[in-house]
Scaffold this motif. Structure first.
Motif, mmCIF file in Angstrom:
data_model
loop_
_atom_site.group_PDB
_atom_site.id
_atom_site.type_symbol
_atom_site.label_atom_id
_atom_site.label_comp_id
_atom_site.label_asym_id
_atom_site.label_seq_id
_atom_site.Cartn_x
_atom_site.Cartn_y
_atom_site.Cartn_z
ATOM 1 N N UNK A 93 52.614 50.492 47.399
ATOM 2 C CA UNK A 93 53.245 50.050 46.145
ATOM 3 C C UNK A 93 52.622 48.750 45.665
ATOM 4 N N UNK A 94 51.925 48.063 46.573
ATOM 5 C CA UNK A 94 51.154 46.879 46.211
ATOM 6 C C UNK A 94 49.807 47.349 45.664
ATOM 7 N N UNK A 95 49.538 47.061 44.402
ATOM 8 C CA UNK A 95 48.342 47.583 43.735
ATOM 9 C C UNK A 95 47.035 47.055 44.322
ATOM 10 N N UNK A 96 47.103 45.986 45.108
ATOM 11 C CA UNK A 96 45.888 45.427 45.698
ATOM 12 C C UNK A 96 45.463 46.163 46.959
ATOM 13 N N UNK A 97 46.329 47.065 47.454
ATOM 14 C CA UNK A 97 46.088 47.730 48.734
ATOM 15 C C UNK A 97 45.774 49.201 48.517
ATOM 16 N N UNK A 98 44.674 49.659 49.101
ATOM 17 C CA UNK A 98 44.279 51.060 49.043
ATOM 18 C C UNK A 98 44.127 51.597 50.456
#
Length: 340
Positions: free
Chosen positions: A332-337
């Motif tokens: 849900x954190x956009x910086x994490x893939x």
């Protein structure tokens, strides 16, 4: 009444990031910061982890959870949390300190939740493997490859950590046999998925080595690291090989590892094999760096602990969560893939 938590080391990068994330996600949560400076801020509590007499100030605040993001070599805070029936989480200890704290805890009886993790990714590596629907007991080997940027926001805290551990020996595990090594030895090349480049990687100690082998009982576990700079990575390997770190003092080592970055990509690749020898892999990348990934993972651990659906006991941070639910929360954190 909102729950009250205390972040010890809350003025450092990881602690400050945890504070900001928690404040944004849970505005009703009352968060105190422990500090050695008497600054008059009503949300700051004067505490020195090396002076137990300063802990008396905690008694009036009804703290329900302590998050420790600083050095506590003598486990004074852990001891206080156990005696005071306060939940506790620590994700900052190097392996040797983690083992000491775990042994210290196992000798005690207590009525709180005591959680240990790894400062690398917040101890989530086993969860990433579990999310692939793999039975841990079927895994025979795990290899962790870390891409770490010199521009990571961790800066000073990372320099302190590296200066403290770089001269020390540590273990990786080969068929449950401890193999002694040092940081930045035994180089090999590894091709990282996030950019397809081959990089030289070196032995590196992270608590996940101990967690995978001693807690999850995986017989073979290794970890290797590279920096974004080929020159720095190779130079560190040479310095370790000629035993230069052994003669440098702590301040000099800090200068070598110091940085004040504004944030950059960190990537972790975890390869694992089962008894059939087929190798699988899971990768995680954070655009804002290792420090941000660790802080956000810790926030998710804290939120789980505050739900009160976990019994008292000793846990490692990955044992708190359902893997699928955790991965959903993490991404849900956009910086994490994550690529599973």
């Amino acid at each position: 009444m909102s729950k009250k938590i205390l972040i010890i080391g809350g003025t450092g990068l990881i602690g400050k990031t945890i504070y900001e994330m928690l404040s944004s996600r849970s505005p009703s949560l009352k968060i105190f910061i422990a500090t050695r400076n008497k600054d008059g801020n009503p949300d700051h509590i004067y505490i020195d982890v090396n002076d137990k007499s300063t802990f008396v100030s905690l008694n009036i605040h009804s703290i329900s959870l302590i998050i420790i993001c600083t050095k506590d070599h003598h486990n004074n805070i852990l001891d206080y949390a156990i005696k005071s029936k306060i939940d506790y989480i620590d994700i900052t200890k190097p392996t040797s300190e983690l083992i000491k704290s775990l042994d210290f805890t196992r000798k005690r009886s207590f009525e709180s939740k005591i959680v240990f993790g790894s400062g690398w990714m917040g101890g989530i590596a086993p969860l990433l493997i579990n999310a692939k629907k793999v039975v841990i007991k079927d895994i025979t080997s795990v290899a962790i490859f870390i891409y770490y940027s010199t521009k990571d926001k961790a800066g000073k805290s990372s320099a302190d950590f590296m200066a403290e551990i770089v001269s020390k020996t540590f273990n990786f595990y080969q068929n449950n046999i401890k193999i002694i090594t040092k940081h930045f030895l035994n180089s090999k090349y590894h091709k990282f998925d996030f950019d397809g480049k081959n990089r030289k990687v070196y032995d590196f100690d992270i608590p996940d080595l101990y967690i995978f082998n001693q807690i999850e009982k995986i017989p073979t576990v290794t970890a290797k690291l590279t920096f974004d700079s080929k020159f720095i990575t190779s130079a560190l390997g040479i310095m370790q090989k000629i035993n230069l770190f052994k003669i440098l003092n702590f301040k000099e080592k800090k200068l070598i590892f110091g940085s004040s970055g504004s944030g950059d990509i960190s990537s972790f690749e975890i390869s694992f094999s089962k008894s059939n020898l087929n190798t699988e892999k899971v990768t995680i990348k954070c655009r804002e760096g290792q420090a941000a990934l660790t802080a956000f993972s810790t926030v998710l651990h804290i939120e789980k602990m505050l739900k009160n659906d976990i019994k008292s006991g000793v846990y490692f941070s990955h044992q708190l969560h359902d893997p699928t639910e955790f991965i959903s929360s993490l991404t849900s954190n956009n910086a994490i893939n994550i690529n599973i």
